[in-house]
Scaffold this active site. Structure first.
Site, PDB file in Angstrom:
ATOM      1  N   CYS A 238       0.833  -1.206   0.000  1.00 24.03           N
ATOM      2  CA  CYS A 238       0.000   0.000   0.000  1.00 24.03           C
ATOM      3  C   CYS A 238       0.870   1.259   0.000  1.00 24.03           C
ATOM      4  CB  CYS A 238      -0.993  -0.033   1.166  1.00 24.03           C
ATOM      5  SG  CYS A 238      -2.317   1.210   1.010  1.00 24.03           S
TER       6      CYS A 238
ATOM      7  N   HIS B 173      -3.825  -4.788   0.512  1.00 24.85           N
ATOM      8  CA  HIS B 173      -3.319  -5.255   1.803  1.00 24.85           C
ATOM      9  C   HIS B 173      -3.411  -6.779   1.888  1.00 24.85           C
ATOM     10  CE1 HIS B 173      -2.564  -1.524   4.059  1.00 24.85           C
ATOM     11  NE2 HIS B 173      -3.525  -1.006   3.294  1.00 24.85           N
TER      12      HIS B 173
ATOM     13  N   GLU C  39      -1.938  -8.530   3.896  1.00 21.59           N
ATOM     14  CA  GLU C  39      -1.853  -8.898   5.319  1.00 21.59           C
ATOM     15  C   GLU C  39      -3.183  -8.740   6.051  1.00 21.59           C
ATOM     16  OE1 GLU C  39      -0.797  -4.434   5.595  1.00 21.59           O
ATOM     17  OE2 GLU C  39      -1.311  -5.972   4.107  1.00 21.59           O
TER      18      GLU C  39
END
Length: 248
Positions: free
Chosen positions: A117, A213, A215
């Protein structure tokens, strides 16, 4: 084989001015560290606004691979723009300078690097690129509700990167800025269905960056793990170790 050492660069450990954002970022950072450890490696979480440049570069030098995480908008003066733009807010100039220097150092030393990001945007700026300061359709890339994430899909992806970038999946994103002019040496690896650059790779250095993202808690075990494995393979390629011997 010995575990690899991953340095995870983020901005700061506390945000008294925005505790909810801190909580959101803490969860994403914890997911990242957890996935690295689950893959059999070591992780050091480094707050770049709270350390000197020398200290940050020492962490980069000690790393087999580097990750650059999300956070506030990149300081506009670093890519020749002003702070007067829609959605502009708090900036972290000290952290940005440390991040840019760390990215440039990692590329110079051919240390495998992953940007996520804001990390993608910092990579682009570090290599002389610019950013779209506020997307015209920002509501398609972030939500203003309780859950800031929205789903995005690829329209195109570079050949050979389908597995590493989880091409067949939807991706969780929350951003209102994006790459405008590409930095030197970067190549587009994936585009969204509304023509936003979603991923880049470097033409010669072991560098990958994604706008979404991976994650996110719903995708970390698949999408982030695939990118960690990509970093590990890049580390082993540099050291001459056979791919079948890689942990994870």
């Amino acid at each position: 084989m010995a575990p690899l050492n991953f340095t995870v660069l983020h901005i700061r450990e506390s945000r008294p001015h925005n505790p909810l954002f801190q909580q959101e970022l803490d969860e994403l950072n914890e997911n990242t560290v957890g996935q690295i450890i689950d893959a059999g490696h070591n992780a050091a979480l480094v707050p770049c606004s709270e350390l000197s440049l020398e200290q940050v570069l020492q962490f980069v030098d000690a790393a087999d691979a580097v990750l650059v995480m999300g956070g506030e908008d990149v300081e506009p003066s670093l890519y020749g723009r002003t702070s007067a733009y829609p959605g502009g807010g708090h900036h972290e100039l000290a952290a940005d300078r440390n991040h840019v220097a760390a990215i440039q150092h990692a590329i110079a030393t051919r240390t495998p690097l992953l940007g996520i990001c804001r990390g993608l945007q910092l990579l682009n700026v570090a290599l002389g690129g610019t950013l779209i300061q506020h997307l015209e359709n920002a509501d398609a890339h972030r939500s203003t509700g309780n859950d800031p994430f929205v789903d995005t899909r690829f329209d195109s992806i570079a050949s050979g990167l389908e597995e590493d970038l989880s091409a067949k999946a939807t991706h969780k994103c929350t951003h209102h800025q994006a790459i405008h002019e590409l930095g030197k040496g970067l190549q587009i690896a994936a585009m969204s269905t509304d023509d936003i650059i979603e991923a880049v790779v470097h033409e010669s250095a072991p560098v990958t960056a994604v706008q979404w993202h991976p994650e996110h808690p719903h995708t970390a075990s698949s999408q982030l793990r695939a990118l960690i494995q990509r970093l590990a393979m890049q580390c082993q390629a540099a050291s001459g170790v056979a791919p079948e011997l890689i942990n994870g």
